[in-house]
Design a protein around this motif. Structure first.
Motif, PDB file in Angstrom:
ATOM      1  N   PRO A  33      -1.247   0.049 -15.344  1.00  0.00           N
ATOM      2  CA  PRO A  33      -1.515  -1.498 -14.679  1.00  0.00           C
ATOM      3  C   PRO A  33      -0.630  -2.450 -15.412  1.00  0.00           C
ATOM      4  O   PRO A  33      -0.497  -3.632 -15.012  1.00  0.00           O
ATOM      5  N   ARG A  36       1.359  -5.121 -13.616  1.00  0.00           N
ATOM      6  CA  ARG A  36       0.746  -6.437 -13.109  1.00  0.00           C
ATOM      7  C   ARG A  36       1.030  -7.898 -14.004  1.00  0.00           C
ATOM      8  O   ARG A  36       1.172  -9.053 -13.350  1.00  0.00           O
ATOM      9  N   CYS A  75       4.019  -2.996  -6.972  1.00  0.00           N
ATOM     10  CA  CYS A  75       2.912  -3.717  -6.534  1.00  0.00           C
ATOM     11  C   CYS A  75       2.589  -3.352  -4.834  1.00  0.00           C
ATOM     12  O   CYS A  75       1.474  -2.931  -4.644  1.00  0.00           O
ATOM     13  N   TRP A  78       0.858   0.109  -5.321  1.00  0.00           N
ATOM     14  CA  TRP A  78      -0.167  -0.161  -5.579  1.00  0.00           C
ATOM     15  C   TRP A  78      -1.363  -0.212  -4.354  1.00  0.00           C
ATOM     16  O   TRP A  78      -2.433   0.384  -4.150  1.00  0.00           O
ATOM     17  N   TRP A  89      -0.040  -8.217  -0.945  1.00  0.00           N
ATOM     18  CA  TRP A  89       0.634  -7.645  -2.125  1.00  0.00           C
ATOM     19  C   TRP A  89       1.912  -7.104  -1.901  1.00  0.00           C
ATOM     20  O   TRP A  89       2.193  -6.475  -0.671  1.00  0.00           O
TER      21      TRP A  89
END
Ligand code: SF4
Length: 111
Positions: A33, A36, A75, A78, A89
């Motif tokens: 992650p 992010r 992103c 994801w 997103w």
């Protein structure tokens, strides 16, 4: 829960398979992650990314933030892995992602 329950049409799914954003997402997909923390949205009110379609709130402000984000493709990957999710997103709205999510399930980059 989502406001995008209508299934995408076959031609929409086929078009999504050729969307260069899917290829870029595939190439930059990450399992950790860390990305992010590099998103432009870390400094923006999270509500911006969840405009309420019931009251016709525009996703424009969120899309503008995403458009200059260094981890936009990661992103998007994801969000596509997550499937039917709300919010903006990777520079896409839930409506835009409907066909992408289906195409993503068996996506194989060509060429
Ligand atoms: S693409 Fe948009 S939602 Fe994703 S990390 Fe960047 S600014 Fe945030």
């Amino acid at each position: 829960m989502s406001h995008t329950k209508k299934a995408p049409k076959p031609e929409e799914i086929e078009a999504a398979r050729h969307d260069p954003r899917l290829r870029r997402a595939h190439e930059t997909r990450r399992s950790d992650p860390e990305w992010r923390m590099r998103g432009r949205c870390v400094a923006v009110d999270p509500e911006t990314f969840f405009p309420d379609p019931q009251v016709k709130q525009s996703p424009r402000a969120a899309l503008a933030v995403c458009s200059a984000c260094a981890v936009q493709s990661t992103c998007l990957a994801w969000a596509l892995d997550a499937g039917d999710c709300n919010g903006v997103w990777g520079g896409t709205t839930p409506g835009e992602r409907k066909a992408m999510v289906v195409a993503w399930r068996d996506f194989v980059p060509v060429g």
